[in-house]
Each structure stands twice: as structure tokens, then as C-alpha cells.
Design a protein around this motif. Structure first.
Motif, PDB file in Angstrom:
ATOM      1  N   HIS A  42      10.727  22.455   7.648  1.00 54.47           N
ATOM      2  CA  HIS A  42       9.830  23.422   7.035  1.00 54.47           C
ATOM      3  C   HIS A  42      10.054  24.825   7.594  1.00 54.47           C
ATOM      4  CE1 HIS A  42       5.746  25.399   6.703  1.00 54.47           C
ATOM      5  NE2 HIS A  42       6.103  25.247   5.449  1.00 54.47           N
ATOM      6  N   ASN A  43      10.077  24.934   8.916  1.00 58.14           N
ATOM      7  CA  ASN A  43      10.263  26.227   9.570  1.00 58.14           C
ATOM      8  C   ASN A  43      11.654  26.802   9.310  1.00 58.14           C
ATOM      9  OD1 ASN A  43       8.119  27.326  11.722  1.00 58.14           O
ATOM     10  ND2 ASN A  43       7.841  25.138  11.398  1.00 58.14           N
ATOM     11  N   TYR A  44      12.600  25.910   9.226  1.00 58.47           N
ATOM     12  CA  TYR A  44      13.987  26.336   8.972  1.00 58.47           C
ATOM     13  C   TYR A  44      14.078  27.056   7.630  1.00 58.47           C
ATOM     14  CZ  TYR A  44      19.063  25.942   8.394  1.00 58.47           C
ATOM     15  OH  TYR A  44      20.400  26.198   8.207  1.00 58.47           O
ATOM     16  N   THR A  48      14.111  31.108   7.924  1.00 58.84           N
ATOM     17  CA  THR A  48      15.552  31.379   7.793  1.00 58.84           C
ATOM     18  C   THR A  48      16.163  32.007   9.056  1.00 58.84           C
ATOM     19  OG1 THR A  48      15.199  33.547   6.747  1.00 58.84           O
ATOM     20  CG2 THR A  48      15.409  31.645   5.278  1.00 58.84           C
ATOM     21  N   PRO A  49      16.168  31.244  10.148  1.00 59.87           N
ATOM     22  CA  PRO A  49      16.717  31.758  11.409  1.00 59.87           C
ATOM     23  C   PRO A  49      18.238  31.940  11.336  1.00 59.87           C
ATOM     24  CG  PRO A  49      16.297  29.417  11.584  1.00 59.87           C
ATOM     25  CD  PRO A  49      15.747  29.838  10.255  1.00 59.87           C
ATOM     26  N   ASP A  50      18.747  32.785  12.233  1.00 58.66           N
ATOM     27  CA  ASP A  50      20.205  32.953  12.320  1.00 58.66           C
ATOM     28  C   ASP A  50      20.831  31.821  13.125  1.00 58.66           C
ATOM     29  OD1 ASP A  50      19.913  35.552  11.116  1.00 58.66           O
ATOM     30  OD2 ASP A  50      19.187  36.250  13.072  1.00 58.66           O
ATOM     31  N   GLU A  69      19.566  16.782   8.126  1.00 59.79           N
ATOM     32  CA  GLU A  69      18.559  17.336   7.218  1.00 59.79           C
ATOM     33  C   GLU A  69      18.770  18.840   7.012  1.00 59.79           C
ATOM     34  OE1 GLU A  69      16.069  16.483   5.138  1.00 59.79           O
ATOM     35  OE2 GLU A  69      16.968  14.505   5.374  1.00 59.79           O
ATOM     36  N   LEU A  70      18.980  19.539   8.123  1.00 56.74           N
ATOM     37  CA  LEU A  70      19.138  20.996   8.047  1.00 56.74           C
ATOM     38  C   LEU A  70      20.377  21.356   7.229  1.00 56.74           C
ATOM     39  CD1 LEU A  70      18.243  22.218  11.659  1.00 56.74           C
ATOM     40  CD2 LEU A  70      16.767  21.939   9.676  1.00 56.74           C
ATOM     41  N   ALA A  71      21.404  20.529   7.366  1.00 57.65           N
ATOM     42  CA  ALA A  71      22.656  20.807   6.661  1.00 57.65           C
ATOM     43  C   ALA A  71      22.472  20.734   5.146  1.00 57.65           C
ATOM     44  CB  ALA A  71      23.737  19.829   7.126  1.00 57.65           C
ATOM     45  N   LYS A  72      21.461  19.958   4.719  1.00 59.17           N
ATOM     46  CA  LYS A  72      21.203  19.789   3.287  1.00 59.17           C
ATOM     47  C   LYS A  72      20.522  21.016   2.668  1.00 59.17           C
ATOM     48  CE  LYS A  72      20.382  14.781   3.437  1.00 59.17           C
ATOM     49  NZ  LYS A  72      19.242  13.847   3.525  1.00 59.17           N
ATOM     50  N   VAL A  74      19.275  24.891   1.661  1.00 55.93           N
ATOM     51  CA  VAL A  74      19.971  26.019   1.041  1.00 55.93           C
ATOM     52  C   VAL A  74      20.374  27.042   2.105  1.00 55.93           C
ATOM     53  CG1 VAL A  74      19.818  27.864  -0.677  1.00 55.93           C
ATOM     54  CG2 VAL A  74      18.632  25.680  -1.063  1.00 55.93           C
ATOM     55  N   HIS A  75      19.406  27.366   2.959  1.00 57.01           N
ATOM     56  CA  HIS A  75      19.668  28.345   4.020  1.00 57.01           C
ATOM     57  C   HIS A  75      20.657  27.784   5.035  1.00 57.01           C
ATOM     58  CE1 HIS A  75      19.145  31.340   7.097  1.00 57.01           C
ATOM     59  NE2 HIS A  75      18.728  30.416   7.957  1.00 57.01           N
TER      60      HIS A  75
END
Lengths: 206, 206
Positions: A42-44, A48-50, A69-72, A74-75
Motif C-alpha cells: 500500500h505504502n509503496y 512511490t519511493p525512490d 509483490e512489489l515487483a508486480k 506499476v511504480h
DNA sequence: CATAAAATACCCGTTAGCAGGTATTTTATG
DNA sequence: CATAAAATACCTGCTAACGGGTATTTTATG
């Protein structure tokens, strides 16, 4: 412009300490620290962190799964895994997942900061990975001699290590199914393990 | 007067973060951070800290042994153990050793600071970090919860880890062959590994 | 005590792995 | 170039593992 960071770690104490370290360097801004996978994703997406710093040794959830999960999403951001130990098998998994860095918690803060800057510059920083790989190359020949294995047999063993079936190995190496079976047979005859777990222990030592 | 602290933890990153947390509170002065047992004892005697913070989950040395060593020395200070997990069996051991506090790394910084002050006031703080649902579970229980496994399924997994076949497991646990197969089936359904090597990696992590 | 969860047990069909062979081609190497 | 070693390929048959079921008993738990 500061680098925006998201920290994922259920050890709040560590996250907070890490935040202070990053803050003190003056180059990073910690957007948030989260303790579970749902919050992480959710936070990712929202922040949209660098750069994402994720702890691998979390008792209640797998760092590996969160990375997947994060890899999936858009950001896209840089992802650096922080780990207690330098586990070779984990290293390979994270490399395959396209993680930008793998740093152990035994690393001093200044080295971490430097490594994170390297990552932001597009480098892939696998702390101990490089050293180990060099050592591994020399090991391979000793390994071969020690077990009377041929080059092709090692190719097959590496495929087996990846968890591939005979059929899959045949496809990957452009061989007949029967050829791979023959190699496997010969390997088993040479190494003669008493159990499957011994065999997998052996593969891990490769 | 500030409280003089010695930090013993081989995860430098954590020590440094913790130092900043303590420093920011304004009430603590970190005398030194050490990474091994010899340095720990040496620094303890030389610096005579008021408070020792020691990490329990150190890969190459036991926090328990260091606590024992420190207890032998002439200088006496408060000792607080910082741990990744709250393990009941360890808790008892540390209590017996006369440790002044046991706090998990999931504790937020402010709560840690408060707990340390309580310790300095002579209190024994053993449950500050263990809020709500984290009910003093052992490693095995965390492992169980993490994967939704039952006790019996863990028994079977441990047998599989030993490299035993279904037939052998049935004999060892005095069960029917079919029962063991059922358990294996349920385990596989729950864990759902994509390959045999993943499965064996998992077993190794047990 | 009612109900769910866990543990036990059995059956069937399919497949991957493996041990037993045999046999040809390619590649080093003295 | 002769020969061994390595790599390739194919065949048969057996067994362990596994996924699909179904079903009973035991154990917690509200």
C-alpha cells in the motif's frame, strides 16, 4: 533533492535506528516505516519511493514474497535487501528477482550509505556476493576432481539444483530426455547418496 | 548525569541505529559498540558502563554465554537483552541469570527508552516488548503460525528432513503409511512449492 | 455438549526418478 | 591415428511421490 526511502521491517527498533542513520547523512528522506506486507504494498504504491529497504529475516512474513509483490506494481523503485546473514542460496534468489542490492546488517552505517548511493546510480551491490563468486570458480575444479564428475555432469547438477525436472533440463540444455537420464544415472552411481536429503545437502554445497 | 551504555551486537547497522536513538533521547551516552565476546568482556571491565544492551540473536556467539561472562566480572551493571523473537525458554534462562530486562526488537524506540529507565530505577522489565498477540511463542510456534502447519505436520517434516521415505516415517512414528501420505499431501497443499529444491531449501530453514 | 480442527486411515491413477541395460558419436590425448 | 573417455541416445520395468478423492476417530474450544 533527497532520496525518498520506504523501510519494510517488523523490527521497529531497527527501522527507527536506520531512519536516524539515513536522516543524519542528509541525503535521504524516510517516507515511512512499515511492519507488514499489506502496509508495504500500500505504502509503496501511495508514496512511490525512490528506494525500498527491506529486511529479509522477518519472522511473520517472507521478505522474498514482498519483493515479488512489489515487483508486480506499476511504480518501480530500487530495492535493497537488508539481511542478518549472507546466505548464498538467498542471494541467488534475490538476484534472479532483480533486486538492486543485498547488504548484511553487519555492515557499518557509512558503508551502507555509500552502497545505497551506488544503487541509486544504477549499480547492483551484492556486498559479499562478488567475493564468494570468485571463490566458487576455483572451487569448481576441486569439486570436479574430488567427485570424479565430468563437465556435463556438473551442468546437469546445476540444473537439478535449480529444481528442474529431467524433461526441463533436457529442454534447457537442448538434449534428449534420455541423455539427461543417462547423466543423472551416472551421477547417482558416482556419488551414491543414501537419501534424498543428503543429495540436496550436496547440491547446496556446490 | 547521563547513563553510560555498552552495546554488544554483531549487527553494526543495528548498533549504530540504536546509538542514535539513545543519543537523541538525551539521557544516554554510548561508550562503545562491540561485535565479539572478547571485546565485550574487555570493554565491560574497562569502561564500567551503567547499562549493557546485548543482542541475543548473534549468529556466531551466544548472548547467553556473554551474559554469563559479564556476571563473573567485578564490575556490576544492569543488563538488558534485545531479541528478535520472544522465546519463552530463553526468557526463563535469562531470568535465572539475573538479567534486568528482555526486550524484543519489535518494540518502538520510545517504549525502549521508557523500559531502560525503568531498569535503571531497579525494575525488572521482561514484557514491555511483548504486546497483545505476540504471546511468548517459541521459534517452532512462529514457524507453525507462519506456515499454517499443525504439530503432526511438523513431525512429518522433520522426518522428511532426515531423508526418510514415507514408509520409514510411518514406522518411526507408528503410523499407517496412508496417514503419512495424507499428512504429506496436506503439507504440500499448504506450502505449495514450485520445485523439489525449494522444498529442501525450506526444510533446511527449519 | 456441540462443533471445528486435527489426526488417523484407505483407495486409485499418474508421473518422475532411478537402476538395469545397450549403443553410437564426439572429443581428447598420448 | 589409435584408443579411451565423454557425451549422446534409446528401451524396460519398478517404485516413491503425489494429487484426487472419502471417511472415521480424537482432541480442543467456546
Amino acid at each position: 533533492m533527497k532520496i525518498n526511502v520506504l523501510i519494510i521491517d517488523d523490527h521497529v527498533l531497527f527501522s527507527q535506528g536506520l531512519s536516524l542513520i539515513l536522516k543524519e547523512s542528509g541525503k535521504f528522506k524516510v517516507l515511512n516505516q512499515v511492519q507488514d506486507s499489506r502496509e508495504a504494498v500500500h505504502n509503496y504504491c501511495k508514496l512511490t519511493p525512490d528506494l525500498v529497504l527491506i529486511d529479509y529475516n522477518m519472522p511473520h512474513l517472507s521478505g522474498l514474497d514482498i519483493v515479488k509483490e512489489l515487483a508486480k506494481q506499476v511504480h518501480k523503485s530500487k530495492i535493497v535487501v537488508l539481511s542478518m546473514y549472507a546466505e548464498e542460496s538467498d542471494l541467488i534468489k534475490f538476484k534472479e528477482l532483480g533486486v538492486n542490492g543485498y547488504i548484511t546488517k553487519t555492515t557499518p552505517a557509512d558503508l551502507l550509505i555509500a552502497s545505497l548511493h551506488q544503487v541509486m546510480d544504477g549499480e547492483i551491490v551484492f556486498e559479499k556476493g562478488l567475493q564468494k563468486k570468485v571463490v566458487l570458480k576455483g572451487k569448481k575444479d576441486i569439486f570436479k576432481l574430488k567427485n570424479n564428475l565430468t563437465n556435463r555432469e556438473i551442468d546437469i547438477l546445476l540444473e537439478i539444483k535449480k529444481g528442474h525436472t529431467t524433461q526441463k533440463i533436457a529442454e534447457n540444455l537442448s538434449l534428449s530426455f534420455y541423455t539427461v537420464e543417462t547423466h543423472r544415472k551416472n551421477i547417482n552411481r558416482k556419488l551414491n547418496f543414501s537419501s534424498k536429503s543428503d543429495f540436496f545437502d550436496f547440491l547446496k554445497s556446490m
